[in-house]
Each structure stands twice: as C-alpha cells, then as structure tokens.
Design an enzyme around this catalytic site. Structure first.
Site, PDB file in Angstrom:
ATOM      1  N   ASP A  78      59.338   8.968  77.208  1.00  0.00           N
ATOM      2  CA  ASP A  78      59.631   7.593  77.598  1.00  0.00           C
ATOM      3  C   ASP A  78      59.507   6.682  76.384  1.00  0.00           C
ATOM      4  O   ASP A  78      58.506   6.751  75.658  1.00  0.00           O
ATOM      5  CB  ASP A  78      58.641   7.165  78.688  1.00  0.00           C
ATOM      6  CG  ASP A  78      59.079   5.925  79.438  1.00  0.00           C
ATOM      7  OD1 ASP A  78      59.419   4.922  78.777  1.00  0.00           O
ATOM      8  OD2 ASP A  78      59.085   5.952  80.686  1.00  0.00           O
ATOM      9  N   ILE A  79      60.510   5.839  76.165  1.00  0.00           N
ATOM     10  CA  ILE A  79      60.480   4.935  75.010  1.00  0.00           C
ATOM     11  C   ILE A  79      59.373   3.892  75.111  1.00  0.00           C
ATOM     12  O   ILE A  79      59.061   3.220  74.125  1.00  0.00           O
ATOM     13  CB  ILE A  79      61.837   4.231  74.814  1.00  0.00           C
ATOM     14  CG1 ILE A  79      62.257   3.452  76.071  1.00  0.00           C
ATOM     15  CG2 ILE A  79      62.903   5.236  74.400  1.00  0.00           C
ATOM     16  CD1 ILE A  79      63.496   2.597  75.876  1.00  0.00           C
ATOM     17  N   GLN A  98      70.261   4.448  73.204  1.00  0.00           N
ATOM     18  CA  GLN A  98      71.016   4.144  74.425  1.00  0.00           C
ATOM     19  C   GLN A  98      70.102   3.936  75.630  1.00  0.00           C
ATOM     20  O   GLN A  98      70.547   3.434  76.662  1.00  0.00           O
ATOM     21  CB  GLN A  98      71.988   5.284  74.746  1.00  0.00           C
ATOM     22  CG  GLN A  98      72.856   5.730  73.588  1.00  0.00           C
ATOM     23  CD  GLN A  98      73.772   4.640  73.081  1.00  0.00           C
ATOM     24  OE1 GLN A  98      74.423   3.947  73.868  1.00  0.00           O
ATOM     25  NE2 GLN A  98      73.826   4.467  71.767  1.00  0.00           N
ATOM     26  N   SER A 143      77.479  -7.039  76.915  1.00  0.00           N
ATOM     27  CA  SER A 143      78.299  -8.244  77.096  1.00  0.00           C
ATOM     28  C   SER A 143      77.599  -9.267  77.985  1.00  0.00           C
ATOM     29  O   SER A 143      77.997 -10.439  78.013  1.00  0.00           O
ATOM     30  CB  SER A 143      79.650  -7.879  77.702  1.00  0.00           C
ATOM     31  OG  SER A 143      79.490  -7.260  78.971  1.00  0.00           O
ATOM     32  N   TYR A 166      68.133  -8.885  83.105  1.00  0.00           N
ATOM     33  CA  TYR A 166      68.756  -7.867  82.261  1.00  0.00           C
ATOM     34  C   TYR A 166      69.393  -8.502  81.031  1.00  0.00           C
ATOM     35  O   TYR A 166      69.214  -8.020  79.891  1.00  0.00           O
ATOM     36  CB  TYR A 166      69.808  -7.091  83.054  1.00  0.00           C
ATOM     37  CG  TYR A 166      70.617  -6.137  82.218  1.00  0.00           C
ATOM     38  CD1 TYR A 166      70.070  -4.945  81.765  1.00  0.00           C
ATOM     39  CD2 TYR A 166      71.935  -6.426  81.868  1.00  0.00           C
ATOM     40  CE1 TYR A 166      70.802  -4.068  80.982  1.00  0.00           C
ATOM     41  CE2 TYR A 166      72.676  -5.563  81.088  1.00  0.00           C
ATOM     42  CZ  TYR A 166      72.110  -4.386  80.646  1.00  0.00           C
ATOM     43  OH  TYR A 166      72.849  -3.518  79.858  1.00  0.00           O
ATOM     44  N   LYS A 170      68.574  -7.954  76.841  1.00  0.00           N
ATOM     45  CA  LYS A 170      69.550  -7.557  75.837  1.00  0.00           C
ATOM     46  C   LYS A 170      69.671  -8.600  74.725  1.00  0.00           C
ATOM     47  O   LYS A 170      69.920  -8.258  73.559  1.00  0.00           O
ATOM     48  CB  LYS A 170      70.906  -7.301  76.504  1.00  0.00           C
ATOM     49  CG  LYS A 170      70.933  -6.007  77.312  1.00  0.00           C
ATOM     50  CD  LYS A 170      70.571  -4.819  76.433  1.00  0.00           C
ATOM     51  CE  LYS A 170      70.761  -3.483  77.116  1.00  0.00           C
ATOM     52  NZ  LYS A 170      70.470  -2.359  76.208  1.00  0.00           N
TER      53      LYS A 170
END
Length: 342
Positions: A78-79, A98, A143, A166, A170
């Site tokens: 897990d990151i 990713q 995006s 979210y 980002k």
C-alpha cells in the site's frame, strides 16, 4: 510510416530498464505492464487490491507468455506505507505512479480514505523516489483539476475551483510536484488523463466508469441510466493513447519537457448520447438481432462538470504525443474485449 513513438519503443527495447508501477493490477497499470513486458523491460509492481483482484495480472501473464512474465516482480502493498513505497522503488530507473482511489462519487462519500490514498500515498511515493534518486517520476493527474472553469478546450495553465474531494487530491498532487521541483530539484511529470477507457477496465460496482458499465449492462439486456439530458460531453481517450503518453514522458530527452503537467486525451468532444449510440452500434455489429433497450435519463450527478475537452498542443509539442485512436476506433478495439469478458 515510423513515428516518434515507434522510435522510442525501439530504443528502450534495445536497452531495457527497470520500471516501477504502482496500481499495477488496475486498468491503466496492467496495460502499462503488458506493454513494457512486450518491450522486454524489467518491471516491479505494487498494488493493495483494494478495488480489484488479480484478474488483470493473470490476463497479462497469459498474453505476454512465461518468458516475459519472468521479468515482472509483484509486491502486495500500500502506498500509504513508506516501506512498501521503498520496496517498489528499489533499484528502479523509472516510476509510473498510477495508484489512487478514483471516482468523484466515492470521494464525496468517503473523503478521508480518498485523501489518505491520493495525497498521503502520493507524497510517500514522491519523497521515496526523490530520496532514492529515481531518474523519472511520472504520475497520473486528472482532468478533474479544471473544476468549474468553463473555458474550452482545457489548457494546462488555466484551472478553476475543484468540485469534489477527488479533484482536490489531484490538484494537491500537482502542487507537491511543483514544490519538489523548486525545493529539491526533483522533477515529476503529471499526465492529466481525460476519461480513459479500454480493455480490463472494471465494469462492476457503484463507481465503475461509464463505458464498461454501459457495455456490461447492455450485454445483459439491462436499460442504461444517463445522468442529466445526455448532452454532457467528455473527451474520451483510448488506453493505448495513455500508454504512449507515459512512455514518451518517461523517455523524453528534452530537459524542458520534464516536470511539466500535460493534458492526455484525444481532443475530441463526445456527448453521452453520442457515446450511447456508438456503443449500441458496436453491439449491433456483433449481434444484429440483439434487442437493445433505450436509455433512461435521471438527475445530474453532484460534482460533475458539464463539458470537458482537452487542448493537447503542449503534449504534442514537448513530448511528441500523437494519439492514434479516436473514440470510435477505441470502442471498436475495446468492444471485442468487453464482449468476451463481461
């Protein structure tokens, strides 16, 4: 005609390197894995299987064959844990980050978990890569960062206010990447994906992407729900275009191309109504007698933008990015996988 991307692939195949992919069992990660193994690269992958099991990895193993599969090492981890980040980065030349918790609705329902994965996990990977001297760090941006800015097409330097947790995560990724460039001279390159689709994209669950979800529903004869009036538009991007962008960003020899953020899309607007018609056409082509129910329209979804269209001039100019597959062409390729796997 040999393209710039063809030349880059030939070059890295002739001189293999060690690549690390986080989120390797996911849709984009597993497609990157398949491509790199076919190019005879050594790949180390990390995934915690929080949103999918190992089915994508098994498909890749079957597709590339055992000799190439032996060049892949998998770590379940897990990151959010620094030691797992260090394991996957150990001796790597290039990191393709990713791993993330996607989905606007999921982030609205559970902002804490989205934050932990997408911000804490991202920072863990960024810091680890910087400390371990990773040569190239490419990360999945989004995006959604454009938020409520109405301008079209979307240009990298002009963004609005985020419309979901979210989107916030980002945007924070990009801010951290900028700071690491200024403070540590460590350049991380962000790829703002626009509605990626293709084989191995999960059609199941409440947070499934629209294209596999619609294919899966229609294959079962179920009516499809469209949010709003169907005139919401998106810049749908076939997975092979995204793979190209990752490899070009990882292998560029242009100093000015490093540490940038790029729109990665096809640069074509498609409404949900048009998308529905294209999917129906693909299904009819494969089964002319299939009965396809009409769509059902429901309320607009919270956190969604009305229209999205990418300007990809920057990626073309600095990376040599030239998307090969339009929405229609991508759907033609993806439809075979969906038909046999959903």
């Amino acid at each position: 005609m040999t393209t710039h991307y063809d030349l880059i692939q030939n070059k890295i195949q002739a001189a293999p390197r060690r690549w690390a992919i986080t989120g390797v069992a996911g849709f984009i990660g597993s497609n990157l894995l398949e491509t790199l193994l076919r190019l005879d690269q050594t790949v180390v992958g990390l995934d915690n299987f929080s949103t999918i099991d190992d089915r994508n990895l098994k498909q890749v193993q079957k597709l590339v064959g055992e000799p190439r599969w032996k060049n892949f090492t998998f770590f379940k981890g897990d990151i959010r844990h620094l030691d797992d980040c260090q394991r996957v980065c150990d001796r790597a030349d290039i990191v393709l980050h990713q791993a993330a918790l996607g989905s606007v609705p999921r982030s609205i329902e559970d902002p804490l978990t989205t934050h932990a994965s997408n911000i804490d996990g991202f920072l863990n990977m960024l810091r680890t890569a910087q400390l371990m001297g990773i040569e190239r760090f490419i990360y999945a941006a989004s995006s959604s960062t454009y938020g409520d800015h109405p301008g079209l097409p979307k240009k990298e330097e002009i963004i609005g206010n985020p419309l979901s947790p979210y989107a916030v995560t980002k945007l924070v990724n990009e801010l951290y990447a900028q700071v690491f460039d200024r403070v540590y001279q460590f350049k991380a390159t962000g790829l703002r994906y626009f509605n990626v689709f293709g084989p191995r994209q999960n059609p199941e669950g409440a947070y499934a992407a629209v294209i596999p979800k619609w294919f899966g529903g229609l294959l079962k004869g179920n009516p499809i729900d469209i949010n709003g009036d169907g005139e919401t538009s998106r810049d749908f991007c076939y997975i092979d275009n995204v793979i190209q962008a990752n490899i070009l960003a990882a292998c560029t020899e242009r100093p000015e191309a490093l540490g940038q953020v790029y729109n990665i899309a096809y640069s074509e607007s498609t409404t949900l109504n048009q998308l529905y018609a294209l999917i129906c056409a693909q299904l009819k082509q494969r089964a002319p007698n299939r009965e396809i129910p009409g769509p059902r329209y429901r309320d607009f979804r919270a956190g969604d933008v009305r229209h999205s269209l990418a300007d990809i001039h920057k990626a073309r100019q600095l990376l040599g990015y030239e998307p090969r597959f339009s929405v229609k062409e991508g759907l033609e390729k993806a439809a075979d996988w969906y038909t046999h796997n959903l």
